[in-house]
Design a protein around this motif. Structure first.
Motif, PDB file in Angstrom:
ATOM      1  N   GLY A 141      -1.287 -14.345  17.685  1.00 11.93           N
ATOM      2  CA  GLY A 141      -2.554 -13.738  17.878  1.00 11.93           C
ATOM      3  C   GLY A 141      -3.551 -13.924  16.273  1.00 11.93           C
ATOM      4  N   ARG A 142      -4.643 -14.112  16.580  1.00  4.43           N
ATOM      5  CA  ARG A 142      -5.229 -14.126  15.152  1.00  4.43           C
ATOM      6  C   ARG A 142      -5.600 -12.896  14.633  1.00  4.43           C
ATOM      7  N   ARG A 143      -5.638 -12.691  13.314  1.00  3.69           N
ATOM      8  CA  ARG A 143      -5.666 -11.320  12.464  1.00  3.69           C
ATOM      9  C   ARG A 143      -5.890 -11.715  11.071  1.00  3.69           C
ATOM     10  N   SER A 144      -6.909 -10.639  10.737  1.00  6.60           N
ATOM     11  CA  SER A 144      -7.135 -10.677   9.307  1.00  6.60           C
ATOM     12  C   SER A 144      -6.041 -10.115   8.373  1.00  6.60           C
ATOM     13  N   LEU A 145      -6.100 -10.491   6.865  1.00  7.30           N
ATOM     14  CA  LEU A 145      -5.263 -10.046   6.074  1.00  7.30           C
ATOM     15  C   LEU A 145      -5.219  -8.413   6.062  1.00  7.30           C
ATOM     16  N   PRO A 146      -4.147  -7.637   5.778  1.00  5.12           N
ATOM     17  CA  PRO A 146      -4.280  -6.335   5.709  1.00  5.12           C
ATOM     18  C   PRO A 146      -4.941  -5.649   4.627  1.00  5.12           C
ATOM     19  N   SER A 147      -5.254  -4.497   4.886  1.00  4.52           N
ATOM     20  CA  SER A 147      -5.987  -3.484   3.869  1.00  4.52           C
ATOM     21  C   SER A 147      -5.437  -2.029   4.021  1.00  4.52           C
ATOM     22  N   ARG A 148      -4.638  -1.821   4.931  1.00  4.55           N
ATOM     23  CA  ARG A 148      -4.024  -0.581   5.293  1.00  4.55           C
ATOM     24  C   ARG A 148      -2.367  -0.940   5.417  1.00  4.55           C
ATOM     25  N   LEU A 149      -1.559  -0.313   4.536  1.00  3.95           N
ATOM     26  CA  LEU A 149      -0.203  -0.752   4.578  1.00  3.95           C
ATOM     27  C   LEU A 149       0.705   0.436   4.887  1.00  3.95           C
ATOM     28  N   VAL A 150       1.759   0.455   5.373  1.00  2.66           N
ATOM     29  CA  VAL A 150       2.879   1.569   5.539  1.00  2.66           C
ATOM     30  C   VAL A 150       4.117   1.236   5.168  1.00  2.66           C
ATOM     31  N   PHE A 151       4.829   1.693   4.274  1.00  5.36           N
ATOM     32  CA  PHE A 151       6.106   1.347   3.769  1.00  5.36           C
ATOM     33  C   PHE A 151       7.126   2.487   4.462  1.00  5.36           C
ATOM     34  N   SER A 152       7.999   2.206   5.449  1.00  2.17           N
ATOM     35  CA  SER A 152       8.871   2.909   5.787  1.00  2.17           C
ATOM     36  C   SER A 152      10.428   2.743   5.475  1.00  2.17           C
ATOM     37  N   ALA A 153      10.981   3.751   4.968  1.00  6.59           N
ATOM     38  CA  ALA A 153      12.400   3.525   4.367  1.00  6.59           C
ATOM     39  C   ALA A 153      13.116   4.707   4.087  1.00  6.59           C
ATOM     40  N   ASP A 154      14.583   4.535   4.052  1.00  6.92           N
ATOM     41  CA  ASP A 154      15.242   5.709   3.478  1.00  6.92           C
ATOM     42  C   ASP A 154      15.179   5.806   1.956  1.00  6.92           C
ATOM     43  N   PHE A 155      14.283   6.322   1.368  1.00  6.46           N
ATOM     44  CA  PHE A 155      14.134   6.191  -0.239  1.00  6.46           C
ATOM     45  C   PHE A 155      15.146   7.023  -0.934  1.00  6.46           C
ATOM     46  N   SER A 156      16.150   7.757   0.001  1.00 10.59           N
ATOM     47  CA  SER A 156      17.361   8.309  -0.748  1.00 10.59           C
ATOM     48  C   SER A 156      18.340   7.277  -0.955  1.00 10.59           C
ATOM     49  N   THR A 157      18.291   6.384  -0.237  1.00 10.70           N
ATOM     50  CA  THR A 157      19.585   5.243  -0.381  1.00 10.70           C
ATOM     51  C   THR A 157      19.012   3.792  -0.822  1.00 10.70           C
ATOM     52  N   LEU A 158      17.681   3.726  -0.826  1.00  6.28           N
ATOM     53  CA  LEU A 158      16.902   2.508  -1.203  1.00  6.28           C
ATOM     54  C   LEU A 158      17.226   2.292  -2.584  1.00  6.28           C
ATOM     55  N   PHE A 173      -1.330  -8.245  -1.155  1.00  6.76           N
ATOM     56  CA  PHE A 173      -1.650  -7.602   0.179  1.00  6.76           C
ATOM     57  C   PHE A 173      -2.293  -5.930  -0.717  1.00  6.76           C
ATOM     58  N   PRO A 174      -3.520  -6.147  -1.420  1.00  4.83           N
ATOM     59  CA  PRO A 174      -4.003  -4.993  -1.858  1.00  4.83           C
ATOM     60  C   PRO A 174      -4.738  -3.970  -0.888  1.00  4.83           C
ATOM     61  N   GLY A 175      -4.776  -2.657  -1.094  1.00  2.00           N
ATOM     62  CA  GLY A 175      -5.084  -1.823  -0.005  1.00  2.00           C
ATOM     63  C   GLY A 175      -4.624  -0.586  -0.168  1.00  2.00           C
ATOM     64  N   THR A 176      -4.548   0.463   0.590  1.00  3.42           N
ATOM     65  CA  THR A 176      -4.029   1.675   0.618  1.00  3.42           C
ATOM     66  C   THR A 176      -2.679   1.561   1.143  1.00  3.42           C
ATOM     67  N   LEU A 177      -1.552   2.217   0.387  1.00  2.12           N
ATOM     68  CA  LEU A 177      -0.143   2.121   0.813  1.00  2.12           C
ATOM     69  C   LEU A 177       0.353   3.490   1.025  1.00  2.12           C
ATOM     70  N   ASP A 178       1.072   3.898   2.411  1.00  2.00           N
ATOM     71  CA  ASP A 178       1.568   4.920   2.553  1.00  2.00           C
ATOM     72  C   ASP A 178       3.211   4.929   2.455  1.00  2.00           C
ATOM     73  N   LEU A 179       3.714   5.663   1.609  1.00  2.00           N
ATOM     74  CA  LEU A 179       5.267   5.862   1.796  1.00  2.00           C
ATOM     75  C   LEU A 179       5.543   6.953   2.725  1.00  2.00           C
ATOM     76  N   VAL A 180       6.272   6.262   3.866  1.00  2.47           N
ATOM     77  CA  VAL A 180       6.525   7.465   4.850  1.00  2.47           C
ATOM     78  C   VAL A 180       8.238   7.547   4.929  1.00  2.47           C
ATOM     79  N   GLN A 181       8.709   8.851   4.952  1.00  2.00           N
ATOM     80  CA  GLN A 181      10.155   8.811   4.935  1.00  2.00           C
ATOM     81  C   GLN A 181      10.385  10.092   6.155  1.00  2.00           C
ATOM     82  N   PHE A 182      11.061   9.409   6.987  1.00  2.00           N
ATOM     83  CA  PHE A 182      11.670  10.436   8.189  1.00  2.00           C
ATOM     84  C   PHE A 182      12.853  11.103   8.128  1.00  2.00           C
TER      85      PHE A 182
END
Length: 307
Positions: A141-158, A173-182
């Motif tokens: 599919g056609r898409r533009s470059l991202p401006s909203r990013l999500v980084f998901s990882a286990d940061f305790s072991t990364l 990839f400039p823009g807003t970056l969300d670090l999410v840990q579950f």
């Protein structure tokens, strides 16, 4: 100069992949190395002539997209290099990454290798397992470059040494970056150490606008897909602890239902860790076999490259 290595095939998504890589090369900026691997036919009269014809086909695609998609100035700015090789992509990718010193491999979710169609994502998982540089998996599919990013990882072991490689892509990839840990409900007592691990990771990143999220969920993959949907993320960054965990992201259960994370580009960071032992459902476990070919317990089944 930064370098993008872009493996291409002759699927319908190849044009969209190159168009996305062109936009990325202009923004970063970077030069593009186009890689095409072809399994020689048994009755081929002249394999060398076939490879020459494939290179000309790549050049024609580049020139058409260069002036259809980009402005004249941007189109002239990108430097292209062509590599047409005989054999399978996964046999050449490590050597080609080293040869051109690629900072990023940009490939299609539905890449066709060795003349046969693999399950979506299987090729991406195989490639990410063979090389050290990040791999950007782009769905059709056609898409533009991202401006909203999500980084998901286990940061305790990364491993923290993984993060400078990601920071090197901040200009791309400039823009807003969300670090999410579950975390699981049984791990509520670990909230403070998990939050501290997120803070350590945050110090290694160069994005100007970063937010951290610590969320409780028994199914992290479903959780991150829902989180990306709520945030309307345009790029998901993952650092899987194993190849099996990466295959889990592209499992048929998610591609068939078009889960949100399978409809946006996924940037895969190479990260050492322990093998994953879980699958998303019983049907997947019945369909997949263990890497050594033996039948294993249900919780130990995971996809393989040839699954």
């Amino acid at each position: 100069m930064n370098t993008l290595l872009v493996p291409l095939d002759h699927t319908a998504s190849a044009e969209h992949l190159l168009a996305y890589a062109n936009k990325l090369a202009v923004r970063w900026p970077a030069e593009i190395v186009l890689l095409y691997c072809q399994t020689p036919a048994a009755d081929a009269a002249s394999p060398a002539a076939d490879l020459t014809a494939e290179e000309q086909r790549l050049r024609s695609l580049v020139e058409r997209l260069r002036y259809q998609q980009l402005t004249r100035q941007d189109g002239r700015r990108i430097r292209y290099h062509y590599r047409v090789l005989s054999g399978c992509l996964h046999d050449h990718i490590a050597a080609e990454v080293a040869r051109c010193a690629a900072q990023l491999v940009v490939m299609s979710l539905e890449h066709v290798d060795c003349g046969r169609q693999e399950a979506p994502g299987n090729h991406a998982a195989a490639i990410a397992d063979l090389i050290a540089c990040p791999v950007l998996v782009v769905p059709p599919g056609r898409r533009s470059l991202p401006s909203r990013l999500v980084f998901s990882a286990d940061f305790s072991t990364l491993p923290l040494h993984t993060l400078p490689r990601l920071s090197a892509l901040a200009e791309a990839f400039p823009g807003t970056l969300d670090l999410v840990q579950f975390y699981a409900p049984t791990d509520r007592r670990q909230r403070l150490p998990l939050k501290q691990a997120q803070t350590r990771a945050l110090r290694q990143l160069t994005w100007p606008n970063v937010q951290t999220h610590l969320l409780e969920d028994e199914a992290p993959l479903e959780g991150v897909s829902e989180f990306c949907a709520r945030q309307q993320a345009q790029l998901l960054i993952v650092a899987p602890a194993s190849r099996a965990e990466l295959l889990h992201y592209f499992d048929a259960c998610y591609t068939t239902t078009q889960a949100y994370h399978t409809r946006i580009p996924v940037l895969v960071l190479r990260s050492a860790g322990t093998p994953a032992q879980a699958v998303c459902c019983g049907k997947c476990a019945e369909r997949l076999t263990h890497d050594d070919g033996a039948v294993a317990a249900l919780s130990h089944f995971h996809p393989t490259y040839h699954a």
